[in-house]
Motif scaffolding. Sequence first.
Motif, PDB file in Angstrom:
ATOM      1  N   GLU A  15      -5.581  78.581  44.164  1.00  0.00           N
ATOM      2  CA  GLU A  15      -6.884  78.721  43.522  1.00  0.00           C
ATOM      3  C   GLU A  15      -7.960  77.990  44.305  1.00  0.00           C
ATOM      4  O   GLU A  15      -8.874  77.391  43.744  1.00  0.00           O
ATOM      5  CB  GLU A  15      -6.818  78.241  42.075  1.00  0.00           C
ATOM      6  CG  GLU A  15      -5.883  79.085  41.221  1.00  0.00           C
ATOM      7  CD  GLU A  15      -6.140  78.917  39.742  1.00  0.00           C
ATOM      8  OE1 GLU A  15      -6.978  78.078  39.380  1.00  0.00           O
ATOM      9  OE2 GLU A  15      -5.498  79.638  38.950  1.00  0.00           O
ATOM     10  N   ARG A  19      -9.660  86.288  41.713  1.00  0.00           N
ATOM     11  CA  ARG A  19      -9.908  85.447  40.542  1.00  0.00           C
ATOM     12  C   ARG A  19     -11.265  85.738  39.940  1.00  0.00           C
ATOM     13  O   ARG A  19     -11.434  85.701  38.714  1.00  0.00           O
ATOM     14  CB  ARG A  19      -9.804  83.957  40.904  1.00  0.00           C
ATOM     15  CG  ARG A  19      -8.396  83.491  41.145  1.00  0.00           C
ATOM     16  CD  ARG A  19      -8.217  82.005  40.893  1.00  0.00           C
ATOM     17  NE  ARG A  19      -9.312  81.186  41.379  1.00  0.00           N
ATOM     18  CZ  ARG A  19      -9.494  80.834  42.652  1.00  0.00           C
ATOM     19  NH1 ARG A  19      -8.661  81.272  43.576  1.00  0.00           N
ATOM     20  NH2 ARG A  19     -10.497  80.054  42.996  1.00  0.00           N
ATOM     21  N   SER A  78     -11.165  86.705  36.037  1.00  0.00           N
ATOM     22  CA  SER A  78     -11.554  85.583  35.177  1.00  0.00           C
ATOM     23  C   SER A  78     -12.867  84.940  35.595  1.00  0.00           C
ATOM     24  O   SER A  78     -13.189  83.854  35.088  1.00  0.00           O
ATOM     25  CB  SER A  78     -10.456  84.507  35.188  1.00  0.00           C
ATOM     26  OG  SER A  78     -10.401  83.867  36.457  1.00  0.00           O
ATOM     27  N   GLY A 136     -11.161  80.174  34.815  1.00  0.00           N
ATOM     28  CA  GLY A 136     -10.019  79.839  33.987  1.00  0.00           C
ATOM     29  C   GLY A 136      -9.957  80.609  32.681  1.00  0.00           C
ATOM     30  O   GLY A 136     -10.339  81.785  32.608  1.00  0.00           O
ATOM     31  N   THR A 137      -9.492  79.929  31.639  1.00  0.00           N
ATOM     32  CA  THR A 137      -9.318  80.577  30.335  1.00  0.00           C
ATOM     33  C   THR A 137     -10.645  81.060  29.763  1.00  0.00           C
ATOM     34  O   THR A 137     -10.725  82.145  29.181  1.00  0.00           O
ATOM     35  CB  THR A 137      -8.649  79.606  29.355  1.00  0.00           C
ATOM     36  OG1 THR A 137      -7.394  79.172  29.902  1.00  0.00           O
ATOM     37  CG2 THR A 137      -8.399  80.278  28.013  1.00  0.00           C
TER      38      THR A 137
END
Length: 421
Positions: A139, A154, A158, A162-163
Amino acid sequence: MPRPKSGPKGGSPFWPLRQSRGAMVALHRYIGLVLAPLLVVIGLTGSVSVFRTELDRMLNPDLWTTQSPDRHLPLSVLTAAIAKAHPDQPLIALEYRPAPGGTLHAYLTPALTPSGQARPDEIFLDPGDARELGGRVAEGCCLNRRVLIPFIYRLHYSLAAGTTGLWIVGITALIWTLDCLNGLLLTLPPVTPPWRKGFWRGWEPAWQIASPKNALRLFFDLHRAFGLWLWILLFGMAISGVALALGPQIFQPVIRTLFPVAPPASEIPLPGGPHILKPDEAEALAGRDAQKRGWQARPAAVMLTHTPERALFYLFSDTGQIPAGFGSPLITIALDTGATVQTSVPPEGKLGDLILQLQDPFHSGRLAGLTGRILVCASGVVTALLSITGVLIWDRKRRARRKAQLKKPRPALPGTALEKG
């Protein structure tokens, strides 16, 4: 009771687009303006991500390619070599049967150096002797060649956040799904419903890009025609985007509620009683289980979890590539007991299972092989194009309205006109 009058030009008073079109246009406009920046980023990064492995290999040939022949070292030898070189970073996943000329690819548990720097947790090994060729932070950020393609990927799934980013992307995909339906309805003739004569003649111009008289007309035709030509693909991408970003939270519960699904399979104990398995033994069990279900390729990748000890074999391929169609079997072996915990060889199960199994192959384009991947790549570009042209249409109309207001004569103030007599 008097018969309701028909609308103009064969229209029907019962066709709801006549009454609600204004609200639908406003909804489409403002949803588009809000989502446009996100959809441009998600669409363009998605186009790149379709071919991320090939692009990453071009940028980092020293990590992805080797002249050494694949000696097919036992899985236990490979995992032991990785554990010896990285004792404080347990192995998470390993792709251990590469294509000819390819390298082994492993993910480790993230860790920090004593100075607080991230250690490489994505490493590449020579298939001839398990020698480490190099590594990177999975990452890592942002634009150097080592981490550029993973970073773009990524961003796609997202926003590299992240979340929180997963939730933003998932909610964006959900709203986009609904807006796709609204956008399709707005292309239909506003007066003539589908069951009336003349509907198809009235809908035909929506599929065409006419000779533009001005930039606004060109943007509008591009926006409407491209949206129609690829509507099914774009609608499917929006739905699968929800499934991949918010599967356990939203998509899976909805599908299992609306459609029949097969009951979860019970664990299959190892003959002779439970005992601790080595990775090679688990691999052999997974291979035999797949062959019983008609899948001849051997497992080529494994994901390891702990407490409890599990080995998920997820890539059954003799070429090192993810197979086209519904993808590869997923077979989970319990290393602490030897039981087969889960077996999935798609497409299988009931309608709900098939819908769930379809989402990842559809979103990646692998469902239709190379042709499907090219179409999905194009859909990302079209998504960005629709977002940009939508903003341009809004901006041109806004400017035209302001210009018209400036030209409109202002009423004279009281007492300023000369009175006669």
